[in-house]
Design a protein around this motif. Structure first.
Motif, mmCIF file in Angstrom:
data_model
loop_
_atom_site.group_PDB
_atom_site.id
_atom_site.type_symbol
_atom_site.label_atom_id
_atom_site.label_comp_id
_atom_site.label_asym_id
_atom_site.label_seq_id
_atom_site.Cartn_x
_atom_site.Cartn_y
_atom_site.Cartn_z
ATOM 1 N N ARG A 80 0.819 -1.215 0.000
ATOM 2 C CA ARG A 80 0.000 0.000 0.000
ATOM 3 C C ARG A 80 0.854 1.266 0.000
ATOM 4 N N PHE A 81 1.927 1.266 0.786
ATOM 5 C CA PHE A 81 2.672 2.506 0.996
ATOM 6 C C PHE A 81 4.047 2.523 0.335
ATOM 7 N N GLY A 82 4.343 1.516 -0.474
ATOM 8 C CA GLY A 82 5.598 1.515 -1.223
ATOM 9 C C GLY A 82 6.836 1.396 -0.354
ATOM 10 N N ASP A 255 2.988 17.934 9.332
ATOM 11 C CA ASP A 255 1.557 17.810 9.059
ATOM 12 C C ASP A 255 1.266 16.419 8.499
ATOM 13 N N ARG A 256 0.043 16.199 8.059
ATOM 14 C CA ARG A 256 -0.370 14.857 7.623
ATOM 15 C C ARG A 256 0.411 14.366 6.411
ATOM 16 N N ARG A 292 -0.932 6.221 17.263
ATOM 17 C CA ARG A 292 0.287 6.317 16.453
ATOM 18 C C ARG A 292 0.055 6.132 14.951
ATOM 19 N N ALA A 293 -1.113 5.668 14.565
ATOM 20 C CA ALA A 293 -1.352 5.396 13.149
ATOM 21 C C ALA A 293 -1.216 6.651 12.287
ATOM 22 N N LEU A 319 -3.848 1.001 7.554
ATOM 23 C CA LEU A 319 -4.429 0.574 6.283
ATOM 24 C C LEU A 319 -5.845 1.105 6.110
ATOM 25 N N LYS A 320 -6.559 1.247 7.209
ATOM 26 C CA LYS A 320 -7.930 1.732 7.161
ATOM 27 C C LYS A 320 -8.009 3.197 6.779
ATOM 28 N N ILE A 321 -7.123 4.026 7.374
ATOM 29 C CA ILE A 321 -7.209 5.462 7.156
ATOM 30 C C ILE A 321 -6.239 5.945 6.076
ATOM 31 N N GLY A 322 -5.302 5.091 5.671
ATOM 32 C CA GLY A 322 -4.278 5.525 4.714
ATOM 33 C C GLY A 322 -4.683 5.433 3.278
#
Length: 322
Positions: A80-82, A255-256, A292-293, A319-322
């Motif tokens: 998902r995040f490489g 930031d995010r 921490r997510a 994984l849910k919020i990303g």
């Protein structure tokens, strides 16, 4: 004289008993009752000796990190995040603190396999990094340099930056480069002058030259590490949140998307910069807990992490919020 010799003899006898109990339990596969019967001691003494053996590092219990690297959530994080790699341990039923303990212990065993001769490992600070350092095995990593990434700042329970880097260096038999300056100065001009001191300039060059990093991304709440160490005043928490503060890397708010908030305090800090934390051969991000997510995702989006270690609940939330 006699009393001293007797005490020394008793100490040696106890040491030998601890070793014998440890061997019987871990090598011969005997249970505690069998050991007590063989050695003529109580079962409670056997339990105490086994506990002492672990405290002395006579015994190190570890699981193959590949088990956790090949876990489904770990593979999904990578895809998902490489990421280059990830490790996910089962969350502990006792809550976030126990889950973090599991994560840091596994990271301590995993980290040596991620290092190579000649590496320059930049080490951040805080409880998470400290736990990794304390759990690290006593091995020799050839030609390894461990570098303190942030200046000194009072921190609770020994989580100071110099303690984290020095402990890990000692465990790995590595050369240690400490950053012998305060993390935060009262004036920008003073910080600038200190950075120009030959010794400090050399240490900051080592900070910039790290090819691998070990770090955590903290929170920006009133009970977070950045507040306890005085880098963020409690009265500023809400204002920073309105500006998008999501996480903290080496004392710097992001930031995010992982971009720095560039507060006024930045000019008075002596530490690795956010730009210097990006694009490393390895950026090992460690963390666990329900809060921490989002910070960990911010660190990933910002390009600071190539490897991630966390627990199953945190991974699922990412994984849910990303």
């Amino acid at each position: 004289m006699t009393g001293g010799s007797g005490k020394s003899l008793r100490a040696r006898s106890q040491d030998e008993a601890i070793i014998e109990v440890t061997w019987c339990y871990y090598q011969d596969g005997m249970n505690q009752n069998e050991i007590a019967e063989r050695l003529g001691i109580s079962r409670a003494t056997v339990v105490n000796y086994l506990s002492e053996a672990r405290k002395r590092d006579y015994v190190r219990i570890s699981l193959d990190s590949d088990i956790f690297r090949n876990q489904d959530l770990a593979r999904r994080l990578v895809d998902r995040f490489g990421l280059q790699d990830a490790i996910v341990v089962p969350s502990a039923p006792g809550g976030s603190d126990q889950s973090l303990d599991r994560v840091t212990r596994v990271v301590a065993d995993w980290l040596p396999s991620l290092l190579a001769p000649g590496d320059r490992l930049g080490v951040a600070w805080g409880e998470t990094v400290y736990r990794v350092a304390e759990a690290a095995p006593r091995i020799t990593v050839d030609d390894l340099t461990v570098v303190q990434l942030v200046g000194s700042r009072p921190a609770a329970l020994g989580f100071a930056a110099e303690t984290c880097s020095a402990t890990l260096a000692r465990r790995y038999g590595a050369h240690c480069v400490n950053l012998h300056v305060p993390l935060l100065l009262s004036e920008r001009d003073l910080a600038d002058r200190l950075k120009q001191e030959p010794v400090i300039r050399m240490q900051l060059e080592a900070v910039a030259d790290c090819n691998k990093t070990l770090f955590a991304c903290g929170t920006c709440t009133e009970d977070s590490h950045v507040v306890h160490t005085g880098l963020l005043d409690p009265s500023e928490v809400d204002a920073c949140a309105e500006q998008g503060a999501t996480g903290v890397i080496c004392g710097r708010l992001i930031d995010r998307d992982g971009n720095g908030l560039n507060r006024d305090i930045e000019d008075r800090m002596i530490a690795v910069t956010l730009d210097q934390m990006r694009g490393k051969d390895m950026g090992l991000l460690v963390g666990a807990g329900e809060n921490r997510a989002k910070p960990m995702l911010a660190a990933i989006r910002g390009g600071y992490a190539t490897h991630v270690a966390t627990c199953s609940e945190t991974a699922a939330e990412m994984l849910k919020i990303g």
